[in-house]
Design an enzyme around this catalytic site. Structure first.
Site, short mmCIF file in Angstrom:
data_model
loop_
_atom_site.label_atom_id
_atom_site.label_comp_id
_atom_site.label_asym_id
_atom_site.label_seq_id
_atom_site.Cartn_x
_atom_site.Cartn_y
_atom_site.Cartn_z
N TYR A 43 -4.04 61.05 135.09
CA TYR A 43 -5.28 61.49 135.74
C TYR A 43 -6.41 60.51 135.46
CZ TYR A 43 -9.70 63.95 136.25
OH TYR A 43 -11.00 64.26 136.57
N ILE B 275 -14.05 76.45 128.66
CA ILE B 275 -15.01 77.55 128.64
C ILE B 275 -14.53 78.69 129.52
CG2 ILE B 275 -17.33 78.25 129.37
CD1 ILE B 275 -18.35 75.56 128.33
#
Length: 324
Positions: free
Chosen positions: A145, A189
């Protein structure tokens, strides 16, 4: 009225960018194949136009440019946006992030669009010894990536040099906020919030001492618009690359403690084996962006977490305007 094309405009970051553009009175073309984006995230303004388009399918993408020959700028956000899937399927990652980016650039050139923003990632840096990380360090990505995002950067810079496209590369830190999905491009998160809301034990990969730079999504959208519409205070000929982060370092353990405090839950992490390709420490030096575009991140971690949690608790599928 200026017309802006946003690839990935139904996704997490893209939908907030579209909202910000609409708020500024722009006409917005949204190109998204809904592989990770959602119809529910699309701004319902009469000045937004949605196209179900895959950026790897150039002929289909070109139809947008043909129908709208007056595009003033392109914000390229569509991507395979996670490190882990790129380890399992690097060819899929490269097809979207490299081939897809070249398609967007080729059409930008062919239809003489002069303004271009490319969304890159702090993943291009890899593990750096000197923190905070500045834009001029040697990049050393640890995952396919990161490699594909770096390759996209180089294509963007080459097209800038060759074809006089006013292009900029923005390297995002860890973006979080409302509309981020656990099933798709989720950051830690969103995963922690979902686990805590479901009464699950939050999982930490490694020892939890790894650090990140967590930036709220509307601050990222603001940075993109600054770079698209404003003139920099210093020349950018050699390096149109900018970090988009808070310049603050937070460990995963600290993050989970903060979330537990905000949600009034007990801190009880489940430690798991470290994942390959994970970066140990990372936070970004944002001084170049702040100096050249008078941009500042405005959302504190505590305020951003509170807004993210409130949105997750509502979990309404319909469009909802997020206050910036």
């Amino acid at each position: 009225m200026q017309k802006i094309l946003v690839t990935g405009g139904a996704g997490f970051i893209g939908s907030h960018v579209v909202d910000a553009l609409v708020e500024q009175g722009k006409s917005v073309l949204i190109a998204d194949n809904l592989s990770t984006g959602k119809n529910a995230h699309v701004n319902p303004s009469e000045n937004t136009y949605f196209f179900d388009v895959d950026i790897t399918k150039r002929d289909r993408l070109e139809q947008i440019f043909r129908q709208h020959s007056d595009i003033d700028g392109v914000i390229h956000l569509a991507a395979q946006s996670k490190a882990s899937p790129s380890l399992d399927a690097p060819e899929h990652d490269a097809n979207i992030n490299i081939h897809g980016t070249v398609n967007v650039l080729e059409l930008t050139k062919a239809y003489e669009v002069k303004n271009f923003i490319y969304a890159s990632s702090a993943a291009v840096y890899g593990d750096q010894q000197t923190l905070p990380i500045a834009e001029d360090v040697a990049v050393e990505p640890l995952s396919p990536y990161g490699v594909s995002k770096q390759a996209g950067e180089e294509y963007v810079k080459a097209y800038r040099r060759l074809y006089d496209i006013d292009a900029r590369v923005l390297r995002f830190a860890n973006v979080y906020g409302p509309r981020q999905s656990v099933d798709t491009e989720a950051g830690v998160i969103t995963i922690f919030v979902e686990q805590l809301l479901n009464g699950e034990q939050p999982g930490i990969y490694g020892d939890g001492k790894q650090t990140r730079d967590f930036i709220y999504v509307t601050d990222v959208a603001s940075a993109i618009l600054h770079c698209l519409f404003e003139e920099p205070s210093e020349p950018e000929e050699s390096s149109p690359v900018y970090n988009v982060g808070t310049g603050q370092e937070t460990s995963v353990e600290e993050l989970l403690r903060e979330l537990c405090a905000v949600m009034d839950q007990r801190y009880r992490p489940l430690y798991m084996e470290k994942r390959p390709g994970d970066i140990e420490k990372s936070y970004l030096d944002n001084r170049k962006l702040r100096a050249n575009y008078a941009w500042e991140p405005e959302t504190s971690l505590a305020d951003g977490l509170t807004a993210t949690i409130a949105h997750a608790k509502r979990s309404d599928a319909s469009y909802e305007k997020i206050d910036s």
